[in-house]
Design an enzyme around this catalytic site. Sequence first.
Site: not given
Ligand code: IMP
Length: 419
Positions: A16, A40
């Site tokens: 994105k 990120g």
């Molecule tokens: P959290 O958003 O850090 O709580 O993570 C929850 C889930 O979303 C986990 O499986 C993370 O690996 C996934 N996740 C969160 N942000 C991203 C991203 O930017 N890219 C891919 N996976 C993400």
Amino acid sequence: MSNYVCIGGQYGDEGKGRVVDLLSNRFDVVVRFNGSCNAGHTIWADGKKWVVHLMPSGVLHSGTSNVIGPGVLVDPKVLTEEINMCIDGGLFDSNSTDRLVISPLCHLVFWHHRVRDGVNDIGDNWVGSTKRGVGPAYSDKVSRLGVRIADLLHLSFDQLREKLKAVSGDAALPEDRHLQKWKDIIKPFVGDTTEFLLNKDEEGKRILFEGAQGYGLDIDFGSYPYVTSSNCVAAYAAVGAGVPHSLLGETIAITKAYSTRVGTGPFPTQLNRVEDERLRHLGGEFGATTGRPRACGWLDLVQLRDARRKTGFKYLALTKLDIFSGLDNVKACIAYKNVSTGEQRITPLETAEQWEGWEPVYVDFNNFGEIPYQLSSLEELPSTARQFVTFVEQYVGAKLAILSYGPERESALILEGLE
Ligand code: IMP
């Protein structure tokens, strides 16, 4: 109407940041509306790699205004580091209040949220979170215990710590010197983002709403509970940016030519160990935020079609097609099949447990051909690659607007719909 919403169609990491960067010079304003520094975005510009977590991807274009809307959770440490990175990199300075506008309504993520994230995300409930404190901070927000940028600016630091104590006890409360530093750096950029966006719209400026994560991680529509803690669908752009939904315009969804997932949760098209490893290395699939290896699988068109049904995107941006260059066989999933009963379905299952005993049904694309280094039209693609692209459009029911086939800004075709 010439505004657009840009969302991830998969499990995040679709490219994105790259697509928004490509589009930024066609838009006057880029707005982040969800997520936090769990995202990120990697952008290559003039041979230099930029990784941003909170900053909208428009920062690399000098003519673009960048807005962090109230739906974004802000880690003040990360935000101030990114502001400093932009200032040091000559992108803007602390007087550039038209280049960056941050909503005072953004909730803050602190160190204790990260600690709680680490403690919660273990054992049977392991989601594989990015440990950036996102789940706990969104929990505090909906529990009405959150602390916002407005609090950082207007409360005394003692009052602010009192509020934080309600949920964290005495653990890891930020010291005055940190709070003061964050306040000093962030304050010049804080403003009424709704007013800013409405004025820009009235002046006829174009606004791009930049989503974080992706459809499969949406708190309501993703593979719950293996999801993030905010909505990633296009409709949330209005809430998270703080504007009427009539401002949003059409939606463009980003998808890689294959699928990747980090963290845990169902991943129907995940490849076996050897093929997974091969695709990961071909595609450089390691997280921009955590460096974690991403699991790799073939493109899941069932998921993408479901994303189209629920978010209503009209356009697709397909990224990383070059990774298939020279492959003998490429697949795309067009249904899920129950191995015991033979039943097939073209909608996802609702619970993680239900996936047991289901496998993907694939369509094959043999002899993919070499993707040229430079393309001026889709006609220049090798025939199988061309068939793949057409098949994706037809199955999903959306028009290809962008094809990205390499990391540099030049390695992309912008096709239509964005004029
Ligand atoms: P959290 O958003 O850090 O709580 O993570 C929850 C889930 O979303 C986990 O499986 C993370 O690996 C996934 N996740 C969160 N942000 C991203 C991203 O930017 N890219 C891919 N996976 C993400």
